[in-house]
Design an enzyme around this catalytic site. Structure first.
Site, short mmCIF file in Angstrom:
data_model
loop_
_atom_site.label_atom_id
_atom_site.label_comp_id
_atom_site.label_asym_id
_atom_site.label_seq_id
_atom_site.Cartn_x
_atom_site.Cartn_y
_atom_site.Cartn_z
N ASP A 46 66.66 87.25 -63.25
CA ASP A 46 66.64 85.82 -62.85
C ASP A 46 66.82 84.85 -63.84
O ASP A 46 66.04 84.31 -65.17
CB ASP A 46 65.39 84.94 -62.58
CG ASP A 46 64.50 84.35 -61.78
OD1 ASP A 46 63.80 84.32 -60.95
OD2 ASP A 46 65.84 82.80 -62.06
N ILE A 47 68.19 83.86 -63.50
CA ILE A 47 68.88 83.33 -64.57
C ILE A 47 68.25 82.42 -64.28
O ILE A 47 67.61 81.63 -65.78
CB ILE A 47 69.96 82.45 -63.66
CG1 ILE A 47 71.16 82.22 -64.62
CG2 ILE A 47 69.37 81.54 -62.81
CD1 ILE A 47 72.41 81.85 -64.47
N ASN A 79 76.83 72.82 -55.10
CA ASN A 79 77.50 72.72 -53.95
C ASN A 79 78.31 71.65 -54.71
O ASN A 79 77.55 71.15 -55.50
CB ASN A 79 77.54 72.82 -53.01
CG ASN A 79 75.76 71.71 -52.27
OD1 ASN A 79 76.29 70.32 -53.14
ND2 ASN A 79 75.09 72.08 -52.37
N GLY A 112 69.55 79.60 -52.55
CA GLY A 112 69.69 80.43 -54.28
C GLY A 112 69.15 79.83 -55.33
O GLY A 112 68.15 79.71 -55.54
N VAL A 113 70.49 79.83 -56.28
CA VAL A 113 70.21 79.83 -57.54
C VAL A 113 70.35 78.18 -57.35
O VAL A 113 68.84 77.74 -58.46
CB VAL A 113 71.88 79.94 -58.37
CG1 VAL A 113 71.99 79.78 -59.70
CG2 VAL A 113 72.13 81.67 -58.28
N ASP A 114 70.66 77.75 -56.73
CA ASP A 114 70.76 75.59 -57.08
C ASP A 114 69.10 75.73 -56.21
O ASP A 114 68.68 75.29 -57.40
CB ASP A 114 71.17 75.73 -55.35
CG ASP A 114 71.84 73.82 -56.72
OD1 ASP A 114 73.08 74.01 -55.51
OD2 ASP A 114 71.46 73.04 -56.95
N SER A 147 79.45 82.02 -56.65
CA SER A 147 80.32 82.35 -54.74
C SER A 147 79.95 83.14 -53.97
O SER A 147 80.31 84.30 -53.13
CB SER A 147 81.72 82.43 -54.79
OG SER A 147 82.25 80.52 -55.32
N GLY A 203 76.97 85.23 -52.89
CA GLY A 203 75.58 84.54 -52.11
C GLY A 203 76.30 84.12 -50.82
O GLY A 203 77.45 83.98 -50.42
N TYR A 250 78.38 82.12 -50.42
CA TYR A 250 80.11 81.42 -50.15
C TYR A 250 80.48 82.48 -49.84
O TYR A 250 82.03 82.34 -50.06
CB TYR A 250 79.95 80.13 -51.72
CG TYR A 250 79.82 78.97 -51.59
CD1 TYR A 250 79.57 78.55 -51.11
CD2 TYR A 250 80.90 78.36 -52.50
CE1 TYR A 250 79.16 77.43 -50.83
CE2 TYR A 250 80.37 76.68 -52.60
CZ TYR A 250 79.43 76.18 -51.64
OH TYR A 250 78.71 74.70 -51.53
#
Ligand code: APR
Length: 193
Positions: A16-17, A30, A38-40, A123, A125, A127
């Site tokens: 997990d980042i 974005n 997601g990550v964001d 990108s 996921g 994207y």
């Protein structure tokens, strides 16, 4: 998995980042920089509202570009918000734009004297970028950057799940193979009669 590029290291981990302790972690953002899933979503949830407060002052970010904020409650002092390309059909410069996104993230790290950085698989996921192609682009871009910028000591890719990790590990093994030498015998294909 860890390889050396000059004096720098390139590492692949599964995880997990938001839990990484590198000086910076990269967000797959974005262009509004006003959050998402997601990550964001994970980074803003874990990092808290101070990250968003800084994002609001940045005026967005173009695809292929990256901007830096504090890390808020994250272990990482900095977040580099990178906007990758939305994958359409591979014929709209998506590959170049993905490479640019990684390069710009590394440039922003260098500009801020950041020596260790973690990336997600940008990108791949929401994207929709095919992860096998994205892995080759991401890794080759980072390897090329590290060859001429030794100020960054560690680049870590944090892959979410075993499948993603294996795709990146295979891509890295391919990229690290020594180029075929001329001495190798030509593969003579059996000529059909
Ligand atoms: N740590 C590491 N990797 C993660 C995590 C996490 N906590 N959560 C998801 N991932 C992985 C996904 O499995 C995928 O492989 O990160 C990769 C990128 O997926 P996304 O987060 O969907 O990012 P992207 O494809 O670049 O799409 C960006 O999604 O969340 C929105 O606001 C964001 O609009 C933007 C778009």
């Amino acid at each position: 998995m860890r390889v050396r590029i000059g004096e720098s290291e390139l590492e692949l981990v599964e995880g997990d980042i938001t839990e990484q302790t590198t000086e910076a972690i990269v967000n797959a953002a974005n262009r509004t920089l006003l959050g998402g899933g997601g990550v964001d979503g994970a980074i803003h949830r874990a990092g808290g509202p101070r990250i968003m407060e800084e994002c609001r002052k940045l005026g967005g970010c173009n695809p292929g570009d990256a901007k830096i904020t504090i890390g808020g409650n994250l272990a990482a002092p900095y977040v580099i918000h990178a906007v990758g390309p939305v994958y359409r059909d591979g014929k709209h410069h998506e590959a170049d734009l993905l490479a640019k996104t990684y390069r710009r993230s590394l440039e922003v790290a260098s500009e801020n004297n950041i020596e260790t950085i973690s990336f997600p698989s940008i990108s791949t996921g929401a994207y929709g970028f095919p992860i096998d192609q994205a892995a080759r682009i991401a890794l080759s871009t980072v390897i090329d950057y590290l060859k001429s910028n030794q100020d960054i000591r560690l680049v870590r890719f944090v892959l979410y799940g075993r499948k993603a990790f294996d795709v990146y590990a295979n891509a890295l093994e391919e990229l690290m193979k020594p180029p075929a030498t001329e001495e190798e015998p030509e593969q003579v294909s059996e000529q059909a009669d």
